[in-house]
Design an enzyme around this catalytic site. Structure first.
Site, PDB file in Angstrom:
ATOM      1  CB  ILE A  53       1.817 118.090  88.622  1.00 22.09           C
ATOM      2  CG1 ILE A  53       3.371 117.755  88.509  1.00 22.09           C
ATOM      3  CG2 ILE A  53       1.312 118.780  87.335  1.00 22.09           C
ATOM      4  CD1 ILE A  53       4.046 118.994  88.283  1.00 22.09           C
ATOM      5  CD  GLU A  76     -12.430 112.186 103.575  1.00 22.20           C
ATOM      6  OE1 GLU A  76     -13.692 112.616 103.598  1.00 22.20           O
ATOM      7  OE2 GLU A  76     -11.998 111.114 103.865  1.00 22.20           O
ATOM      8  CB  ALA A 127      -2.585 116.427  86.708  1.00 27.70           C
ATOM      9  CE  LYS A 131       4.119 111.503  91.748  1.00 29.45           C
ATOM     10  NZ  LYS A 131       4.442 113.022  91.934  1.00 29.45           N
ATOM     11  CE  LYS A 173      10.464 108.138  85.747  1.00 27.97           C
ATOM     12  NZ  LYS A 173      10.771 109.509  85.686  1.00 27.97           N
ATOM     13  CB  SER A 216       6.942 115.719  92.907  1.00 29.08           C
ATOM     14  OG  SER A 216       7.691 114.621  92.820  1.00 29.08           O
TER      15      SER A 216
END
Length: 393
Positions: A53, A76, A127, A131, A173, A216
């Site tokens: 995202i 990095e 963001a 996750k 979630k 994703s």
């Protein structure tokens, strides 16, 4: 085949299968007025800029003429990749916004504050988060620290650094969470809601909440593709499990458009259409790969589907709204949700207790119970979760 023979279509009409084919609906084109209002001529900081995202937010911000993009990530390689991609576009266009890659961690509060002040940041899209449900279940302390205190650090730096707008990227979630990841993101939402209610705060704090994005990193689509390429089986947790899905560019565009409408203490929920049954998605992907499903009715098929069972923290279905007070905005895919929240004094006290629990023992069930208590505010569900985690231990 009949259409080809009859001449109704030709081979030139064929194209590779795209993620849009799995979505089941047409993506909504962005409102350019809202996109430009949010970021044009501004210094924009994106945390987690190398993620799925975050990197798409960088791309979309770049296309809408910001003054500068500050790309912040602790990976990095991920930071290098998104910086290289956008820098190539900027040089190819003979100029464009200044690009500033920052390799740092959201848990470094001093670094974040210095970055925001040094670059006079106007807008923050936060963001950065851990996750993946199963990974955070296995690394609960790290998930809590990153998602909760990382958000707190960036929000405080934004407030003290004179940032105009702070936008938290959240997840379905976080709604009535059943996992450490979901609960940590719900507490992150509560931090932003509490900051928005603080008197004398000039920064506009808002939250944009949505579900899964197709393609994703670590999501179900690339995982299914990998399993199909290996000859199967395609592994689905449960025959009835459903999820909301959206394309990554569509989600990023809607986040930016929602930020243009942001006012104090608002939660924006993206309308993701109807939830998709994961079993149907698996079958569709097998068919689109040019293969057949192997099951009792077709024992000579190419790929089978295996049900593995829901893992700890996973739900059969996800929700997008906590409260029932939902209103439509000027955008057909963006809704405004009015939700209750704790004051900063109340929430800060609870976070102090959680912090002490984490320092006492990184994997303490007491810390997990306290996390769920803060996120849920529901004694019955807290007791049920505590019983389950104790039994699992």
């Amino acid at each position: 085949i009949d259409d080809l023979v009859s001449g109704d279509v030709d081979l030139g009409a064929m194209r590779p299968v795209a993620l849009e084919d799995l979505l089941g609906r047409d993506p909504v084109p962005p409102d350019r007025t809202l996109m430009e209002k949010a970021v044009k001529g501004k210094v924009v900081l994106v945390t987690g800029a190398g993620g799925s995202i975050g990197s798409e937010l960088v791309r979309q911000v770049y296309r809408n003429e910001p003054k500068q993009i500050v790309m912040f990530d602790n990976s990095e390689f991920a930071l290098f990749e998104i910086h290289r991609e956008i820098e190539a576009q900027r040089l190819g266009a003979s100029g464009g916004p200044r690009l500033t890659p920052i390799l740092a961690n959201v848990l470094d509060a001093g670094a974040i504050g210095a970055i925001i002040r040094q670059h006079s940041v106007n807008v923050v899209f936060h963001a950065a988060a851990y996750k993946h449900v199963r990974m955070v279940e296995e690394n609960a302390a790290a998930g809590m620290r990153n998602n909760i205190w990382g958000t707190l650090n960036v929000a405080e730096a934004a407030m003290h650094g004179g940032v105009e707008l702070f936008v938290l990227i959240s997840t379905d979630k976080a709604v009535r969470p059943s996992s450490v990841m979901g609960a940590s993101k719900r507490v992150a939402e509560m931090i932003i809601q509490a900051f928005a209610s603080r008197r004398g705060c000039a920064t506009t704090f808002s939250i944009v909440r949505f579900g899964n994005v197709l393609g994703s990193t670590g999501s179900v689509v690339p995982l299914f593709n990998e399993q199909i390429a290996k000859g199967g089986p395609v592994k689905v947790t449960h025959p009835e499990v459903t999820r909301y899905f959206m394309l990554i560019p569509e989600a990023a565009q809607l986040v930016i458009q929602a930020s243009a409408m942001a006012e104090k203490s608002e939660v924006y929920v993206l309308d993701m259409g109807e939830p998709i049954k994961i079993l149907r998605l698996a079958k569709t992907m097998i068919e689109l790969a040019g293969m057949t499903l192997r099951n009792a009715d077709n024992p000579d098929g190419d790929i089978s589907i295996e049900f593995t069972g829901l893992q700890q923290g996973e739900k059969l279905f996800e929700e997008l709204n906590i409260g029932r007070d939902i209103s439509q905005t000027a955008h057909p895919r963006i809704m405004r949700s009015s939700e209750a929240y704790l004051t900063w004094d109340e929430l800060g006290y609870e976070l102090g207790i959680l912090d002490r629990e984490l320092k006492r023992n990184d994997v303490s069930q007491g810390a997990i119970r306290k996390l769920m208590e803060i996120a849920m505010r529901d004694a019955v569900i807290v007791r049920e979760f505590a019983s389950r985690t104790t039994a699992d231990t």
